[in-house]
Design an enzyme around this catalytic site. Structure first.
Site, short mmCIF file in Angstrom:
data_model
loop_
_atom_site.label_atom_id
_atom_site.label_comp_id
_atom_site.label_asym_id
_atom_site.label_seq_id
_atom_site.Cartn_x
_atom_site.Cartn_y
_atom_site.Cartn_z
CG ASP A 1 -59.18 52.61 17.16
OD1 ASP A 1 -59.68 51.71 17.85
OD2 ASP A 1 -59.70 53.73 17.02
CG ASP A 2 -61.37 48.12 16.13
OD1 ASP A 2 -61.37 47.94 17.35
OD2 ASP A 2 -62.37 48.47 15.49
CB CYS B 1 -62.81 52.75 21.82
SG CYS B 1 -61.44 53.78 21.29
#
Length: 245
Positions: A34-35, A73
């Protein structure tokens, strides 16, 4: 997710998920950060030691030219799981809470199609897409039925869940999607754990302990921000500290 492309990096442990004539069925492991960016040895980062990911990458399909049309996201996750851009899959914004975006009911997602083809599907970690009828998984441990910190950041918990999935008595080939919540910022939602949840599970008082993790601290003063530094990180005084975390 806030970073522009590449907003995530992923590895496929095995290539191919379809049963060709007389071919041995293959399993697929998809890992999403995530990221996450290029902060691993697999992407030629010499400062950050990621030996296990590097070893996995050498046996896997490593994405070096993958893009998302939206640096957000839920929309990027929906595109990954449908192969469709946001205006076609319906996930225009974030899925959770007041944002309340969801994919169109008619969308045929990867887990949906794989399930129909007799392939066992599993997800561990951050899901952040919906509705459930569009994104069904046979095995699911996500923020929808537990703590996203535990299923997305506690690597010991994640390891045990992966073992549980693999030890399930099932002869079908599988697709397992492990979606880490790291290194997404968490200062806005769980500030007690630090800006990037870097204190979560570090063994200090009130932080809990993740047995399989030994914190490695980088000094912001040692971070080089010139030359090939990520162009998607703003040139601000806080830049070295963010990269160090």
């Amino acid at each position: 997710m806030r970073l522009p492309v590449p907003a995530c990096w992923a590895l496929l442990l095995a290539l191919g998920i379809c049963r060709a004539h007389r071919a041995r069925p293959r399993n697929v492991l998809l890992i999403l950060a995530d990221d996450g960016g290029f902060e691993s040895g697999a992407y030629n980062n010499s400062a950050i030691a990621t030996p296990h990911l590097d070893a996995l990458a050498r046996r896997s399909l490593l994405f070096r030219n993958a893009f998302t049309s939206v640096s957000s996201c839920s929309p990027s996750r929906a595109s990954l799981l449908t192969g469709l851009p946001q205006h076609q899959n319906g996930m225009y914004g974030l899925h959770q809470d007041v944002h309340h975006f969801s994919s169109f009911d008619r969308v045929q997602s990867l887990p949906l199609l794989l399930g129909r083809a007799g392939i066992r599907t599993g997800i561990i970690g951050k899901k952040h897409v919906g509705p459930e009828t569009v994104y069904p998984f046979d095995f699911a441990y996500t923020e929808e039925n537990g703590s996203v910190l535990q299923v997305g950041r506690n690597i010991t918990r994640i390891k045990l869940l992966v073992q549980k999935f693999l030890q399930t008595q099932d002869d079908r080939p599988f697709f397992l999607y492990v979606a880490f919540h790291d290194p997404h910022r968490c200062g806005h939602s769980q500030p007690q754990y630090g800006a990037f949840c870097e204190k979560f599970g570090n063994g200090e008082s009130g932080m809990g302990r993740i047995p399989d993790w030994t914190p490695q601290i980088y000094n912001p003063q040692d971070v080089q921000v010139g030359g090939p530094a990520p162009h998607h990180v703003p040139k601000m005084p806080t830049r070295p500290a963010s990269l160090a975390l």
